[in-house]
Design an enzyme around this catalytic site. Structure first.
Site, PDB file in Angstrom:
ATOM      1  N   ALA A 128      -0.515  -7.473  -1.535  1.00 10.77           N
ATOM      2  CA  ALA A 128      -0.285  -6.067  -1.200  1.00 10.77           C
ATOM      3  C   ALA A 128       0.626  -5.906   0.012  1.00 10.77           C
ATOM      4  O   ALA A 128       0.757  -4.809   0.548  1.00 10.77           O
ATOM      5  CB  ALA A 128      -1.617  -5.382  -0.926  1.00 10.77           C
ATOM      6  N   ASN A 194      -8.707 -10.858   1.219  1.00 10.13           N
ATOM      7  CA  ASN A 194      -8.031 -11.975   0.562  1.00 10.13           C
ATOM      8  C   ASN A 194      -6.583 -12.088   1.019  1.00 10.13           C
ATOM      9  O   ASN A 194      -6.046 -13.171   1.242  1.00 10.13           O
ATOM     10  CB  ASN A 194      -8.109 -11.714  -0.953  1.00 10.13           C
ATOM     11  CG  ASN A 194      -7.431 -12.760  -1.790  1.00 10.13           C
ATOM     12  OD1 ASN A 194      -7.887 -13.882  -1.881  1.00 10.13           O
ATOM     13  ND2 ASN A 194      -6.326 -12.373  -2.418  1.00 10.13           N
ATOM     14  N   HIS A 224      -1.767  -1.960   5.581  1.00  2.91           N
ATOM     15  CA  HIS A 224      -1.627  -3.245   6.263  1.00  2.91           C
ATOM     16  C   HIS A 224      -0.592  -3.095   7.370  1.00  2.91           C
ATOM     17  O   HIS A 224       0.494  -2.549   7.139  1.00  2.91           O
ATOM     18  CB  HIS A 224      -1.177  -4.333   5.287  1.00  2.91           C
ATOM     19  CG  HIS A 224      -2.147  -4.563   4.180  1.00  2.91           C
ATOM     20  ND1 HIS A 224      -3.193  -5.443   4.279  1.00  2.91           N
ATOM     21  CD2 HIS A 224      -2.245  -3.990   2.946  1.00  2.91           C
ATOM     22  CE1 HIS A 224      -3.889  -5.415   3.150  1.00  2.91           C
ATOM     23  NE2 HIS A 224      -3.339  -4.546   2.336  1.00  2.91           N
TER      24      HIS A 224
END
Length: 271
Positions: A128, A194, A224
């Site tokens: 991602a 992850n 993020h």
């Protein structure tokens, strides 16, 4: 005369939200040059609507004889250990989405040894994230620090150890509930953190990469924030992803990054 390129033969390990989305996108975009040759699952009875022409398999030995070019895993960290060696033995590359499996150094060493002996590759997709290529390039010179902050809505943290650390249902502002190494974050929160293994393996490793996990009731997606400092200079990057409609713990970008990886195995111009 233009030489025709052979069709890429792909196996998907797992038939959850990510791999179903990959199959959907490939069906929309494919020009007939990518074939999903097999879908691997633990329970065949639960695998419905697999792609036409794909063989349903339940054991690693069944990868033999499928003439595979690429195996893509998105079935959870246990699947990496179960399928990894067979994937590397029977395909030229094995792409691992459940990178939290690599918190197990012995497993990673074993798969690297298998890849070296078979002449195959282990591929770490960007998940991602954005900017992983920049961190990987920067790591050619000494890196002083990499910090990865993961911000998701409270709903995305349900069913994880976060429930015992903060009151997810009554949050009124962004709240950090974990700060530690990438190894610890991915080990304790494998479904949500992850991705921290990806930034760690690209840069300064699982134990030196710092991770902060945040639940934010105002977050519209899965966010993020990456920060890196070193001899190369400074990198600061933020991305907010839409969650997968069928799994709020995963991001749409995770599936998109895997589709890009798959398609790049066939492209003349790789981007």
């Amino acid at each position: 005369m233009t030489q025709s390129r052979k069709k890429l033969r792909l196996a998907l390990i797992g038939w959850g939200a990510i791999n179903r989305r990959i199959a959907e996108l490939l069906a929309e975009r494919s020009k007939g040059d990518i074939a999903i040759a097999a879908v691997a699952v633990r329970n065949a009875a639960a695998a419905i609507n697999i792609p036409a022409g794909a063989e349903l398999i339940t054991g690693p030995g069944e990868l033999a004889g499928l003439n595979l070019d690429l195996v893509v895993e998105a079935a959870g960290r246990e699947a990496v250990g179960i399928w990894g060696e067979a994937a590397l033995a029977h395909a030229s590359a094995f792409a691992v989405a459940s990178t939290s499996a690599f918190c197990d150094d012995a497993l990673l060493d074993r798969l690297i040894a298998t890849a070296e002996s078979r002449g195959s590759q282990i591929l770490i997709p960007p998940g991602a994230l954005a900017g992983i290529d920049g961190i990987a390039a920067a790591s050619l010179l000494p890196l002083d620090e990499v910090v990865h902050r993961i911000v998701k809505p409270p709903a995305a943290w349900r069913g994880t150890p976060a429930e015992s650390l903060i009151a997810l249902d009554t949050l009124t502002e962004a709240t950090a509930f974990f700060s530690g190494s990438a190894r610890e974050a991915a080990s304790r929160f494998p479904q949500n953190a992850n991705v921290a293994v990806i930034s760690a393996l690209a840069g300064i490793g699982l134990d030196r990469t710092r991770v902060e996990l945040v639940a934010d009731p105002a977050a519209a997606g899965n966010g993020h924030q990456l920060s890196a400092r070193g001899a190369f200079g400074k990198l600061d990057l933020a991305i907010e992803n839409r969650p997968l409609a069928t799994n709020p713990k995963s991001s749409e970008m995770t599936a998109l990054g895997l589709v890009r990886l798959i398609e790049n195995r066939m492209r003349t111009l790789v981007r």
